[in-house]
Each structure stands twice: as C-alpha cells, then as structure tokens.
Design a protein around this motif. Sequence first.
Motif, PDB file in Angstrom:
ATOM      1  N   LEU A  81      37.905  32.238  40.860  1.00 18.44           N
ATOM      2  CA  LEU A  81      38.534  32.912  42.010  1.00 18.44           C
ATOM      3  C   LEU A  81      38.007  32.334  43.319  1.00 18.44           C
ATOM      4  N   THR A 120      36.926  45.682  40.459  1.00 22.93           N
ATOM      5  CA  THR A 120      37.931  44.833  41.106  1.00 22.93           C
ATOM      6  C   THR A 120      37.450  44.435  42.498  1.00 22.93           C
ATOM      7  N   SER A 150      42.809  39.047  41.226  1.00 20.70           N
ATOM      8  CA  SER A 150      41.624  39.285  40.399  1.00 20.70           C
ATOM      9  C   SER A 150      42.000  40.078  39.146  1.00 20.70           C
ATOM     10  N   SER A 196      36.359  40.576  43.562  1.00 20.79           N
ATOM     11  CA  SER A 196      37.165  39.906  44.579  1.00 20.79           C
ATOM     12  C   SER A 196      36.359  39.734  45.861  1.00 20.79           C
ATOM     13  N   GLY A 212      34.974  34.421  36.193  1.00 12.25           N
ATOM     14  CA  GLY A 212      35.976  34.917  37.117  1.00 12.25           C
ATOM     15  C   GLY A 212      35.608  34.618  38.550  1.00 12.25           C
ATOM     16  N   GLU A 258      38.342  45.085  34.768  1.00 11.17           N
ATOM     17  CA  GLU A 258      38.648  45.527  36.120  1.00 11.17           C
ATOM     18  C   GLU A 258      39.771  46.557  36.036  1.00 11.17           C
TER      19      GLU A 258
END
Lengths: 220, 240, 221
Positions: free
Chosen positions: C99, C26, C164, C30, C95, C174
Amino acid sequence: MFDYNFHWRPVMRDLPDLIEAGLLTLQVASLAMILGILIALGLALIRLNMRGPLNWIATTWVEFARNTPALFQLFFFGFGLGAFGLHLSPYAIVLAGLTFNCAGYLAENFRGGFQAIPETQMRAARSLGMTATQAYLRIVIPQVLRIVYHPVTNQMVWAVLMSSLGMLVGFRELSGETQFFASRTFRIFEYFAVTAVIYYVIVKIILGASRLLASRLFRY
Amino acid sequence: MIEIRGLQKYFGALHVLKGIDLDVEKGEVLSVIGASGSGKSTLLYCINGLEEIQGGQVEVDGQNVHAKGADLNKLRQKLGMVFQQWNSFPHLTVQENVALAPRIVRGLDRKAADEIAERQLAHVGLGDKLRVYPGALSGGQQQRLAIARALAMEPDYMLFDEATSALDPELVGEVLETMRMLAEEGMTMICVTHEMGFARDVSDRVAFFHQGVMEEIGPPSQIFGEAQSPHTRGFLANVR
Amino acid sequence: MSQPISFFSGFQPSDLLFLAEAAWRTLLISGLAISIGTFFGIIFGWLLYEGRIWASLTLAPVLDIFRSVPLIIQLVLFYNFAPILGLNLDPFASGVVILAIYTAALVANVARGGIEAVGQPMRRAARSLGMSYWQDLRYVALPIGGRAVFPAWVGVALGVMKDSALVSVLGYVELLKASQILITRTQEPFLILSIAGAFYFALSYPISRYAARLEQRWAHA
Ligand SMILES: Nc1ncnc2c1ncn2[C@@H]1O[C@H](COP(=O)(O)OP(=O)(O)O)[C@@H](O)[C@H]1O
Ligand SMILES: [Mg+2]
C-alpha cells in the motif's frame, strides 16, 4: 540467490487461456464503462438541473460510489442483494458493481464538464433556432466530451484494474482465472507475475488507443 | 416589422424593463444606448424569446413571440443575433460553425449548407479561414464569424448586443465596418452599442435606455444634438 | 446467557465491537501506508520534476507499473514473493509495504504536478530575491504547490484507505474481512454490509467534502 525454483512452463501452457480471460476482463470493463457513461450523463444532468427526490437519489449514488471501497460495492451486489433473494451471476455482480462505481465517479467529471461550458454557448445555439436537444447534442456535449476525455480514459483504466476484484466473487476474468490456475498448480507467484504483465499490456493498449483516438477526434 | 407594446420584464423581484413601446420598421437601423444594467441586453433577449416576459407583448412580422405554442425556433431563424462574448463554437471549424445551423435547423443538405457558409464567410472577409478552428482567430475575426453564422440563416433582422465591447480597441473597426456594410445592404438591425460614432453615423434612430425605461428615441441628430432628457445628456457627456 | 429474541437473528452487540476493532485496523494500516507512501512519493515527485535522466528512465517506469497493475495482484505477488527472498512478512507488514509503494506511486505524480504548478517565473522571482535553492523550495514551492495539490492528495489518501480493503485477501482482518466473517456466521449480509459501508462512508465523506471546500476557497482566494 534464491533457493526457489521458478517454474514457468505451466504458465506458458495456460497462457492462451489467460489471454482469453484478459479479453473477458476488457469486455466487462468496456461494458461497464459504456453503461457507466450513459448513467453518469443522466446523474450529472439531474444534479445540475433538478431538485427533489431525483436529485437526492443521484447525489446519494455519486457519494456512495465515491466514498466506499469498490470491493464493498461488489459484495453489496453479490451477497448484499442476496438478502432480498436476488442472486446475480458472478458476471452480473462484477458488471453491476463496476457500472455503479464508474457512473458515480464519471458523474462528477461530467458535472464539472457541463459547468465549464459557458452558458453563452447555449444561448448562441438557441439564437440560431436550434432546439434545446440539438444545442445539447451538437454544441454542449461535444465540448463536454473533450473536457472529460482524459478523466474517462483514466476511468477506463480503473475499470480494468477494478475488474480484478471479480476474483473475490468467483468471476473468472483474468484474475479469477489466474487464481484458478495458480491454486491448481501452486505456482502462485509465476501465474500472478504473468497476469501482472498482461494487465500492464492491457492498460498500455488502452492508453495508446486513447491517445490515437484523441489526435483524430480533437483537432482544436 | 418588430412591434413592442408595454413590455414588462422581471428577474424575480428585479424590475428590468418597465413598459417598453417600440416599433422597428423593415430596413431600419436602430441603435440602443444606455448605461450598463439599464436593460438593453434583456430587451434583445425578449425580442427573440430567449427570455420570457411578464407583461405586454412583442410581435415580429405580426407573430406574437411570447404566445403559448409560438414556434420560437422558427422565429429565431428570422432574428439573427450577435453577442458581446464572441461565442463561436470551439469544436467546429469556421466553416462548420456557419454551416451547422443551416443544415440541422433549415434542413439544407451538406453541400448547400457549405456553400452558404463559404459565401457568408467571404462576405465578412473570412473566405480564407474556412478550415481553421475559431481558437486560431483574433477576437475581431471571431466576431465577424459570429455575424456570418447568423447571416447564414438568412434572417430578416439582426440583433447586435455590444458586438464590439469585448474587443481590443484595434479590432473594433473591422467589426463596425462589417456592421456598417450590412446596414448599407438594407438589413433591419437593432444594435446595442457603446460606439457613439457608429450610432450617430449608421443608425436611422437612436434609443436611450435608463433604468429599464426607454427615456428617449429619435434620429441621431436629435439624441446627440438636442436631447430632452437630462439622463440622456448626462450619459452622453460621460461617454464622450 | 439467555439470548433475547432479536429481529436480526444471530447478530449480537459484541459483533459491533468486532467491526469497530476491524475499522480501527483499517485506519491503522491505511494511516501507516499513507504516511510512508506520501513521504517517499514527495521525494519521487521531486526527483521526477528535476528531470534527471536516470529518474525518468528508471523511476518513472517503475512507478508506472504500480499504477498499471491491479492492487490485488500486487498484494498477492508480494506476499508470495517475500518468502522467496527469505523474508517472512505477516499479512499486515505485506499490506503496509505494498500500500505504501502504491501510495508513493500515486503521490509522486501529484507532487510533481504541485511543483510544476508553482511555475518557473515565481521560482525565478524567489531566486532573484537571493533565496537559495532550498529556501525557495521551503518557502515558495512547497507552500504554493502544496495548496495546489492538497485536494488531489486527499483524493489519493482516501483512495488508499478504501483500497486497504484488499489486504483482506492476505487474511488481514480489516473492516471488510470482518464483515465477511460475520456474514458467514450470522447470514445477515445486508445488515452487516450496511454497517461496514456506513463506517467507510463516515470516514471518507467528511474528509472529501472538507477537501472540496478547501479547494473552492483556495480557488477563489
Ligand atoms: N438572468 C438574469 N437573472 C437575474 N438578473 C438579471 C439577469 N440578466 C440580467 N439581469 C439584471 O437585469 C438588469 C438588466 O440587465 P441587462 O439587460 O443585461 O443590462 P444591459 O445590457 O443594459 O447592461 C441588470 O440589473 C442585471 O443585473
Ligand atoms: Mg448588456
């Protein structure tokens, strides 16, 4: 350019259903906002005026709503409560999760709003013989509402966007419905593209309506 | 009539009013002067029950303000108050600012309340600003609005807490003029003020406060001419 | 290995490690997205502030789309669109891309607000001291504006960190996805969700408090 054939026909066929699901999205988000606003008012007033266990509960609510993912909160109302034998329907899970989240964020906005109203306003109102309740309802809260109007509008947009998480707990709002159709036809991209447009339109409508309302509501 | 006996006021450990005895007769204009922090504002707040007291008593027309179960909201209708910060209600028009309390406190219908508002606003020279929001008014106009708002409750007494202190110098005159007009109409007034000219010319008596004690009270000629207390003389020497 | 009788049947110490690794992922996804997104977000914000016609006609509406469509929809769309373009991205890469764009869209607004906060007069003063446009930006606009919007930026960054969690829909394991896996296996939803929640809270709460404190301190400075 692409060796992929877009098929929009099935999406167009299901468009009425998607729009209907969009209305469900709007409904659950609105309901969560109404409940959230009422709870947030309570949380803010408790945090400003009270000590002891109630204050502690309100603070915990606010901090957990703001410091954990919305999806986590939904899961919590979903299978987290299931551990205690409490099984909510998908609709109730989304409504509870959104309400919990919105109330936490709005409470902080409201708290700031109340703090921004000078204490002299309350004194002036009381000196005219208004009761504390009258002073709050007629003098303080209308001014707070103006201060928090934009944050509340933004939160409404967030509520709509967040409700898309319903798709992960089996709720057939706009995203859930889209996933359902998409997995049936395998036209995943097409379905979600159209849904993205619908979300965009919903958000624009909310912002437009909010601006219109503001121009009627706030003359000062 | 306002009768204050042995009034004691604490903020926590801070002793702010140390046994005040004071009578204000119907129709009298009393000016209260004294250094900042001497307890003048607190005295006014104790008179209309915005602050609780720790000793003594305050009676307005024979009614004990701080008695258990005293109807303060009723009492405050008798006691109009104007504050240093012109705290008009920014979300209401000038007319609504004045009409609101008559409507929701006195229970008048909208028409009657609006009429009172119009009358009182005309009285203080704001008859042409009814639909305007306070944000568009000058400080002096806002303070006159505050006076009209208090008058709309048809009070028997008016309490002024440094009504002109926060104003730009060129706006002080119009507010003092309005206060003088009220005095001439026979309103009973307690005016906390730093305007010595006003205190001398308009009031029947002047009270000097020093560190929570009313050191001296008397007609303006006495206070400004032959003050007994060295504190009074010192204070007056500094403000002039 | 003999299984000791546990109050929480099915949940083993090794599962904690599994969750910790997931928490690390995670942080990884992020952190990467926030860094890239902030970089582009500041550039976008500056372009928007400069108000070139083309920026407000093209960039602004595009960024607006990313703020007006649920992140989860963006993720699904991109994940399914990349192969159409012939890109083969794994869930992690998809991702990060989405993001980061999402972060950039949010940071652009924050950054523009920051430059505006500096105000024309101060910048004019700087220019009148003979600073060049770039010197002014470097020594006046960025430090002052940066302070003004740092708390808002922290808010965006923490938001992205929490969001996330949505990359789990692409199958990236995650923290939240790991919790789901464990819940399915152990049937201990409450315990596992509590641990996951504690992880998020422990990451987010101190930082948000710190930002709030800074904001207060700077407001009084
Ligand atoms: N709400 C309050 N809490 C604590 N102390 C107060 C409060 N209001 C006033 N005081 C203190 O009481 C004293 C008298 O204040 P005040 O009546 O406002 O004086 P004045 O109006 O003469 O300037 C001051 O020392 C002031 O700091
Ligand atoms: Mg005072």
